[in-house]
Design an enzyme around this catalytic site. Structure first.
Site, PDB file in Angstrom:
ATOM      1  N   ARG A  31     -11.284  46.692 -10.409  1.00 24.59           N
ATOM      2  CA  ARG A  31     -11.577  46.178 -11.757  1.00 24.59           C
ATOM      3  C   ARG A  31     -12.447  44.923 -11.700  1.00 24.59           C
ATOM      4  O   ARG A  31     -13.256  44.693 -12.593  1.00 24.59           O
ATOM      5  CB  ARG A  31     -10.271  45.931 -12.509  1.00 24.59           C
ATOM      6  CG  ARG A  31      -9.599  47.275 -12.776  1.00 24.59           C
ATOM      7  CD  ARG A  31      -8.707  47.291 -13.959  1.00 24.59           C
ATOM      8  NE  ARG A  31      -8.367  48.681 -14.274  1.00 24.59           N
ATOM      9  CZ  ARG A  31      -7.340  49.049 -14.994  1.00 24.59           C
ATOM     10  NH1 ARG A  31      -6.524  48.140 -15.491  1.00 24.59           N
ATOM     11  NH2 ARG A  31      -7.122  50.325 -15.249  1.00 24.59           N
ATOM     12  N   SER A 111      -4.801  45.654  11.193  1.00 19.62           N
ATOM     13  CA  SER A 111      -5.911  46.033  10.315  1.00 19.62           C
ATOM     14  C   SER A 111      -6.911  44.882  10.145  1.00 19.62           C
ATOM     15  O   SER A 111      -8.124  45.091  10.135  1.00 19.62           O
ATOM     16  CB  SER A 111      -5.380  46.422   8.936  1.00 19.62           C
ATOM     17  OG  SER A 111      -4.321  47.346   9.093  1.00 19.62           O
ATOM     18  N   ILE A 133       4.878  44.113   4.897  1.00 21.08           N
ATOM     19  CA  ILE A 133       6.220  43.625   4.568  1.00 21.08           C
ATOM     20  C   ILE A 133       6.686  42.579   5.586  1.00 21.08           C
ATOM     21  O   ILE A 133       7.617  41.826   5.328  1.00 21.08           O
ATOM     22  CB  ILE A 133       7.258  44.771   4.492  1.00 21.08           C
ATOM     23  CG1 ILE A 133       7.411  45.495   5.843  1.00 21.08           C
ATOM     24  CG2 ILE A 133       6.938  45.732   3.369  1.00 21.08           C
ATOM     25  CD1 ILE A 133       8.677  46.333   5.945  1.00 21.08           C
ATOM     26  N   ASP A 134       6.033  42.541   6.777  1.00 18.74           N
ATOM     27  CA  ASP A 134       6.519  41.676   7.859  1.00 18.74           C
ATOM     28  C   ASP A 134       6.302  40.171   7.607  1.00 18.74           C
ATOM     29  O   ASP A 134       6.968  39.346   8.230  1.00 18.74           O
ATOM     30  CB  ASP A 134       5.832  42.046   9.182  1.00 18.74           C
ATOM     31  CG  ASP A 134       6.076  43.489   9.572  1.00 18.74           C
ATOM     32  OD1 ASP A 134       7.054  44.078   9.080  1.00 18.74           O
ATOM     33  OD2 ASP A 134       5.282  44.031  10.371  1.00 18.74           O
ATOM     34  N   ALA A 193      24.632  36.911   4.780  1.00 17.78           N
ATOM     35  CA  ALA A 193      25.036  37.464   6.090  1.00 17.78           C
ATOM     36  C   ALA A 193      25.785  36.431   6.927  1.00 17.78           C
ATOM     37  O   ALA A 193      25.521  35.235   6.835  1.00 17.78           O
ATOM     38  CB  ALA A 193      23.796  37.933   6.841  1.00 17.78           C
TER      39      ALA A 193
HETATM   40  O1  F6P Z   1       4.257  46.496  10.014  1.00 19.22           O
HETATM   41  C1  F6P Z   1       5.096  47.102   9.099  1.00 19.22           C
HETATM   42  C2  F6P Z   1       6.170  47.885   9.808  1.00 19.22           C
HETATM   43  O2  F6P Z   1       6.985  48.494   8.823  1.00 19.22           O
HETATM   44  C3  F6P Z   1       7.023  47.088  10.788  1.00 19.22           C
HETATM   45  O3  F6P Z   1       8.015  46.317  10.157  1.00 19.22           O
HETATM   46  C4  F6P Z   1       7.570  48.168  11.671  1.00 19.22           C
HETATM   47  O4  F6P Z   1       7.843  47.667  12.954  1.00 19.22           O
HETATM   48  C5  F6P Z   1       6.432  49.155  11.729  1.00 19.22           C
HETATM   49  O5  F6P Z   1       5.611  48.907  10.594  1.00 19.22           O
HETATM   50  C6  F6P Z   1       6.865  50.601  11.713  1.00 19.22           C
HETATM   51  O6  F6P Z   1       5.733  51.373  11.870  1.00 19.22           O
HETATM   52  P1  F6P Z   1       5.675  52.955  11.630  1.00 19.22           P
HETATM   53  O7  F6P Z   1       5.700  53.193  10.161  1.00 19.22           O
HETATM   54  O8  F6P Z   1       4.389  53.351  12.265  1.00 19.22           O
HETATM   55  O9  F6P Z   1       6.898  53.518  12.280  1.00 19.22           O
END
Ligand code: F6P
Length: 330
Positions: A31, A111, A133-134, A193
């Site tokens: 956009r 990437s 997400i990491d 936790a």
């Molecule tokens: O980098 C994101 C992630 O979800 C990591 O947390 C995890 O180690 C990895 O990708 C898992 O990768 P795949 O989806 O290739 O099993």
């Protein structure tokens, strides 16, 4: 890299593990291009699609009803061919043939590394948008998808706690994060936790046993231990559960590996806004003649950072968060 010409045609792709908010980010890129009358091309299946020429022209309407959807409609891959010089040369040639002036890569550290190399090898203008997400990328306070993943994890642990406390059980819950403990620490605090085990801090199994005994003595009848994934999902946690059962036979131990549910689902509002801001900023950075940088957020502001800075010197886990976890678990 300072560009002499204003780009008239920008391509966008998503690569690596998908993250909630990637769609919102593509939408913002498309956009923003439409807003400034810049042609926009979507590349399907990440760098693999760049090599295979899987291109599609995108206009403002092509990204309708996407902001709320998890995953990435452009699809994603981890491309082995792009790791080779020949693969990257082909990708570059395809961009040239398509008359693309600049590329936006949305993804995690692998990437962004790919984007950096493509830019350097072929002097091609590239901008990276951090989405994983990491949350393991330097040069930005937060990556797209991290906030949603945290909410998914705490929702799951809240449910596990119900059954853990009903049965007086100890649950080991494995979360993702690759080599980073960010998900484990924040979700561990958020879900209350008893223990958080992360790769940045190897405290040893003996200390865990001691601490679990202590928590039993203090009157706790059930426990949640959040464990960051090891090199192979699910492997280390099973070994750890056996170790605990051997040393604390009075405990009934169960294991839950949350796995890929952490990567799915509708993005949180925070991730939608972050993804939208980064998408717009990425295009505007290119239009301001700057390239071969990553865009990010620092103290609530949009910033650029070099790929080098973004992909090295990963800042350590926040000590204050560990301190809070240590105090609140007693
Ligand atoms: O980098 C994101 C992630 O979800 C990591 O947390 C995890 O180690 C990895 O990708 C898992 O990768 P795949 O989806 O290739 O099993």
């Amino acid at each position: 890299m300072v560009m002499t010409e204003t780009p008239k045609h920008i391509a966008v792709l998503t690569s690596g593990g998908d993250a909630p908010g990637m769609n919102a980010s593509i939408r913002a890129v498309v956009r923003c291009c439409a807003y400034y009358n810049v042609q926009c091309t979507g590349v399907f299946r990440g760098f693999e699609g760049l090599i295979e020429k899987e291109f599609k022209v995108l206009d403002a309407r092509s990204v309708k009803n996407l902001i709320n959807r998890g995953g990435t409609f452009l699809k994603s891959t981890r491309s082995d061919r792009f790791l080779t010089e020949e693969g990257r040369a082909l990708a570059f040639q395809n961009l040239r043939d398509e008359q693309v002036d600049a590329l936006i890569v949305i993804g995690g550290n692998g990437s962004l590394k790919g984007a950096q190399i493509l830019g350097e090898e072929h002097q091609f203008p590239v901008i990276g948008i951090p989405a994983t997400i990491d949350n393991d990328i330097n040069g930005t306070d937060q990556t797209i998808g991290y906030d949603t993943a945290l909410n998914t994890v705490i929702e799951a642990i809240d449910k596990i706690r119900d059954t853990a406390s009903s049965h007086n059980r100890l649950f080991l819950v494995e979360v993702m994060g690759r080599n980073a403990g960010d998900i484990a620490v924040s979700a561990g605090i958020g879900a209350g936790a008893e223990e958080i085990l992360i790769p940045e801090q190897n405290l040893g199994k003996e200390r865990l046993i001691k601490s679990l005994k202590q928590s039993q003595k203090s009157g706790k009848t059930s426990s949640i231990v959040v464990v960051s994934e090891g090199k192979r999902t699910g492997k280390n946690i099973i070994r750890l559960s056996k170790y605990i059962m051997k040393h604390l036979p009075e405990y009934e131990v169960r294991v839950t590996v949350l796995g890929h549910i952490q990567r799915g689902g509708a993005p949180s509002c925070y991730d939608r806004v972050l993804a939208s801001r980064l998408g717009v900023f990425a295009v505007e950075t290119l239009l301001n003649h700057t390239a071969n940088m990553m865009v990010g957020i620092r103290n609530k502001d949009m910033v650029t950072a070099t790929f080098e800075e973004s992909l090295t010197n990963r800042s350590k886990i926040n000590e204050e968060l560990l301190h809070v976890a240590e105090i609140t678990k007693i």
